[in-house]
Write an enzyme that holds these catalytic residues in place. Sequence first.
Site: not given
Ligand SMILES: NC(=O)c1ccc[n+]([C@@H]2O[C@H](COP(=O)([O-])OP(=O)(O)OC[C@H]3O[C@@H](n4cnc5c(N)ncnc54)[C@H](OP(=O)(O)O)[C@@H]3O)[C@@H](O)[C@H]2O)c1
Length: 253
Positions: A9-10, A13, A34, A152, A156, A182, A187
């Site tokens: 997921g690079a 965010g 993806r 969700y 987690k 976090p 993001t």
């Molecule tokens: N933002 C928050 O408040 C928060 C808080 C706590 C934890 N988190 C966790 O942090 C992680 C990253 O989230 P983020 O906030 O950085 O969100 P984001 O900006 O939407 O990034 C999510 C990343 O995950 C990838 N992804 C999603 N579904 C995928 C799939 N089926 N196969 C491969 N890659 C996939 C996306 O890439 P593609 O779309 O290119 O596939 C994207 O690079 C998640 O696990 C989330 O649950 C987020």
Amino acid sequence: MKKTVLVTGATSGIGLACAEKFASNNYNIIITGRRAALLENIKAELSEKYKINCTILCFDVQDKDAVFAAADTLEKENYKIDILINNAGLALGREAFDEAEINDWETMINTNLMGLLYVSRAFMPFVKESKGQIINIGSVAGREVYENGNVYCAGKFAVDAITKSMRIDLLKYGIKVTSVNPGAVETAFSAIRFKGDAAKAKAAYRGYKPLTPEDVADAVFYCCALPPHVCINDLSLTCLQQANATVFHKENP
Ligand SMILES: NC(=O)c1ccc[n+]([C@@H]2O[C@H](COP(=O)([O-])OP(=O)(O)OC[C@H]3O[C@@H](n4cnc5c(N)ncnc54)[C@H](OP(=O)(O)O)[C@@H]3O)[C@@H](O)[C@H]2O)c1
């Protein structure tokens, strides 16, 4: 020799910030997601800016065969992975248990839990070989449930359980296993959760200063920069105006 980190997921965010943080600290990076075109742009930018090697693996973490095929391509080229960051994930919907979309539940479990399991198993031989480190990106939602967070949160909580299990089972190989949990990070997460409803996504971050993806990447990097005998098991971080999964101190909410 440069170390190598693989970040799932690079493309956005937290994952993108982690890729840049490690690249800026002279790591070679393997970036996954993806969106192939986005991965190509990120590769071009980071490899030029930091003079590191960047490898792209484009796959959906829900697709078990694609995950294992991606690991096979690396094996042929004799890669080494020092750090695996399981970050790819998402939330979909914010409805009560009796109203939520069952398809959304399936996508969240298949991505946030099954995807993490497939990636961890597929790339485990590389991490074993390097006696490396696995970072699982959990959430404060994996510590306490909140209203309408149901599946969700459950996913987690499962990430927390599997992190603890991995730490026990992989102890004999000298692999560090860490969860980074976090609170709210600004993001694309909320835009995706609210399915493009920009007003709802924006409201999720209103009245307080949330964490940035770079804040989380700094914490992840810290966990990976400790002496060999030190392992942070769990690290939770929130912004100053968030106490836990449910309690915020908002100004003019
Ligand atoms: N933002 C928050 O408040 C928060 C808080 C706590 C934890 N988190 C966790 O942090 C992680 C990253 O989230 P983020 O906030 O950085 O969100 P984001 O900006 O939407 O990034 C999510 C990343 O995950 C990838 N992804 C999603 N579904 C995928 C799939 N089926 N196969 C491969 N890659 C996939 C996306 O890439 P593609 O779309 O290119 O596939 C994207 O690079 C998640 O696990 C989330 O649950 C987020």
